[in-house]
Design a protein around this motif. Structure first.
Motif, PDB file in Angstrom:
ATOM      1  N   ALA A  43      31.354  27.521  17.969  1.00 16.71           N
ATOM      2  CA  ALA A  43      33.127  28.935  16.894  1.00 16.71           C
ATOM      3  C   ALA A  43      33.448  30.030  18.213  1.00 16.71           C
ATOM      4  CB  ALA A  43      31.592  28.751  16.143  1.00 16.71           C
ATOM      5  N   ALA A  44      31.872  30.058  19.150  1.00 16.09           N
ATOM      6  CA  ALA A  44      31.802  31.303  19.575  1.00 16.09           C
ATOM      7  C   ALA A  44      33.539  30.742  20.788  1.00 16.09           C
ATOM      8  CB  ALA A  44      30.993  31.076  20.420  1.00 16.09           C
TER       9      ALA A  44
ATOM     10  N   LEU B 265      33.812  25.668  12.019  1.00 19.17           N
ATOM     11  CA  LEU B 265      32.643  25.718  10.747  1.00 19.17           C
ATOM     12  C   LEU B 265      32.984  25.012   8.990  1.00 19.17           C
ATOM     13  CD1 LEU B 265      31.356  28.873  11.779  1.00 19.17           C
ATOM     14  CD2 LEU B 265      30.749  26.354  12.745  1.00 19.17           C
TER      15      LEU B 265
ATOM     16  N   CYS C  85      38.375  22.815  19.826  1.00 18.52           N
ATOM     17  CA  CYS C  85      37.254  23.192  20.432  1.00 18.52           C
ATOM     18  C   CYS C  85      36.103  22.459  19.922  1.00 18.52           C
ATOM     19  CB  CYS C  85      36.536  25.064  20.823  1.00 18.52           C
ATOM     20  SG  CYS C  85      37.640  25.704  21.655  1.00 18.52           S
TER      21      CYS C  85
ATOM     22  N   LEU D 254      37.655  30.192  14.073  1.00 22.28           N
ATOM     23  CA  LEU D 254      36.247  29.476  13.065  1.00 22.28           C
ATOM     24  C   LEU D 254      36.665  28.966  12.186  1.00 22.28           C
ATOM     25  CD1 LEU D 254      33.201  30.958  13.872  1.00 22.28           C
ATOM     26  CD2 LEU D 254      33.514  32.483  12.182  1.00 22.28           C
TER      27      LEU D 254
ATOM     28  N   ASP E 264      28.309  21.353  19.715  1.00 21.09           N
ATOM     29  CA  ASP E 264      26.792  22.648  19.410  1.00 21.09           C
ATOM     30  C   ASP E 264      27.977  23.432  19.252  1.00 21.09           C
ATOM     31  OD1 ASP E 264      25.716  25.514  20.021  1.00 21.09           O
ATOM     32  OD2 ASP E 264      24.361  23.717  19.761  1.00 21.09           O
ATOM     33  N   PRO E 265      27.243  23.332  17.786  1.00 19.04           N
ATOM     34  CA  PRO E 265      28.705  24.483  16.442  1.00 19.04           C
ATOM     35  C   PRO E 265      28.638  25.762  16.908  1.00 19.04           C
ATOM     36  CG  PRO E 265      27.003  22.995  14.927  1.00 19.04           C
ATOM     37  CD  PRO E 265      26.702  22.531  16.922  1.00 19.04           C
ATOM     38  N   SER E 266      27.499  26.270  17.009  1.00 19.46           N
ATOM     39  CA  SER E 266      27.595  27.545  17.343  1.00 19.46           C
ATOM     40  C   SER E 266      28.123  28.028  18.729  1.00 19.46           C
ATOM     41  CB  SER E 266      26.122  28.123  17.531  1.00 19.46           C
ATOM     42  OG  SER E 266      24.967  28.097  16.453  1.00 19.46           O
ATOM     43  N   PHE E 267      28.041  27.309  19.750  1.00 20.56           N
ATOM     44  CA  PHE E 267      28.861  27.470  20.904  1.00 20.56           C
ATOM     45  C   PHE E 267      30.524  27.145  21.342  1.00 20.56           C
ATOM     46  CE2 PHE E 267      30.399  26.208  25.335  1.00 20.56           C
ATOM     47  CZ  PHE E 267      30.329  27.287  25.893  1.00 20.56           C
TER      48      PHE E 267
END
Length: 397
Positions: free
Chosen positions: A109-110, A139, A98, A135, A104-107
């Motif tokens: 991670a999710a 990150l 991923c 995660l 995009d880090p937020s997406f």
């Protein structure tokens, strides 16, 4: 109306309060010491594997969560070897993938956590720290990103394997069975299709399986442990209703017993004289060292009920005059050992699974010094279960 509105809210808020933990101080110390030793040795051994000049973290943070499962709840399905190895490494692979595909880090991670859960479900290796590992792969910063798929093996795989090895040694060394394997056997002792007698009344494994399917949520307890807890709860409730009737209350006390060196002919004569099917074998301190019964004579003499039974039996139990006899001469040579015994203060309800699960018909009862104190037969137990309330009322009087 005000009352009816506040009640659901109060009930909902109660869900935030912690429930009491019914675990003793010894078990809490054991779990804490296990985590201390596990994390320390994992870090120490990782340093030896990676070398002193490595830029890799010796320990990844999610391994601490794995330690909680391995040492505090080692019987949990989420804490078994395939769960920790498979769950952590699969989640690491998902996280790295991923991170490389989604910018995009937020997406990313999710997606990593969601896909890691799906992969662990599919591979039957659900392990909560796996979500944290996925995660971390996204990150964890440039050092972890630069490793790519090597992150799966080092440090995730190595940390997981080392911690698992320590957990196996520590848990078994402190008398906690690990890995946890199902231990309930529902086959009867006769090898037929019938369920064991204890399973013919009450709930069955199939009933439990149906209820779990209807519940449709992950439980942090194995099926056989859950079934064992239900059965122990039933026995506890039965003891409360039944009263405190112990083995000492119902056992036979005027016993016939033999010693290791008792000749077979004498042993057989005692069984016939007293109409007994089994005799305890004791040592000089009256401690039970074995049991001898009709089955022992039949099996060692290779007897057939329809092929010269009596003549063969006489030849078998008749002592040999040779200096070194080949065939057995005394009770201790054909007795059954080790022996399942019960304490004199054990509640009679606890005898039920012993007699039904093992196929035994007699249980030697021992005192506090492990000396033979009596015998309880299936007939004694049935009588106690039938007349128990009357006996308990007499004891109370």
């Amino acid at each position: 109306m005000q009352v009816f509105r506040t009640k659901p809210l109060a009930h909902w808020l109660q869900g935030f309060l912690p429930h009491s933990i019914s675990v003793g101080i010894t078990e809490r110390i054991r779990a804490g010491c296990g985590a201390l030793i596990g994390i320390f040795l994992t870090g120490l051994l990782s340093a030896l594997v990676f070398g002193p000049s490595t830029a890799l973290p010796l320990l990844i943070a999610p391994i601490g969560a794995s330690a909680v499962l391995l040492f505090a709840v080692p019987t949990s399905p989420l804490a078994q070897p395939w769960s920790i190895i498979g769950g952590n490494m699969v989640s690491a692979a998902v996280g790295v993938t991923c991170a490389s595909l989604i910018h995009d880090p937020s997406f990313a991670a999710a997606a990593a956590v969601a896909c890691a859960i799906a992969a662990m479900f599919a591979l039957r290796c659900l392990h909560p720290p796996g979500g944290a590992i996925a995660l971390s792969a996204v990150l964890g910063g440039p050092a972890i990103h630069s490793m790519g798929y090597r992150f799966i093996i080092s440090p995730v795989g190595i940390n997981s394997l080392l911690l698992l090895t320590v957990a196996i040694l520590f848990n078994n060394g402190t008398r906690r069975r690990y890995p946890h394997a199902p231990h309930l056997d529902h086959k009867n002792t006769h090898g037929t299709a019938d369920a064991k007698s204890a399973d013919r009344i009450g709930f069955t494994p199939a009933d439990l399986e149906d209820v779990l399917k209807q519940y449709n949520q992950v439980l942090d307890v194995s099926r056989d442990e859950l079934e064992s807890l239900f059965m122990q709860t039933e026995m506890h409730a039965y003891r409360r209703r039944f009263g405190e009737i112990t083995c000492g209350d119902i056992m036979s006390r005027d016993l016939v017993a033999v010693e290791f060196g008792t000749p077979l002919a004498e042993t057989w004569s005692l069984m016939r004289k007293h109409h007994l099917k089994v005799l305890p074998v004791i040592d000089q301190a009256r401690r039970v060292i074995g049991m001898i019964g009709i089955d022992n004579f039949l099996s060692h003499a290779s007897l057939d009920m329809y092929d010269g039974f009596e003549a063969k039996l006489r030849r078998f139990i008749r002592g040999s005059r040779r200096l070194k006899a080949v065939k057995p001469q005394v009770a201790g040579q054909i007795m059954t050992k080790p022996v399942i015994t019960a304490g004199i203060n054990m509640h009679v309800v606890e005898l039920v699974p012993i007699l039904t699960d093992t196929g035994l018909h007699h249980i030697p009862i021992i005192d506090e010094e492990r000396r033979l104190a009596g015998m309880v037969s299936q007939s004694d137990l049935i009588s106690a279960l039938y007349r128990g309330p009357l006996l308990d009322s007499r004891k109370a009087a």
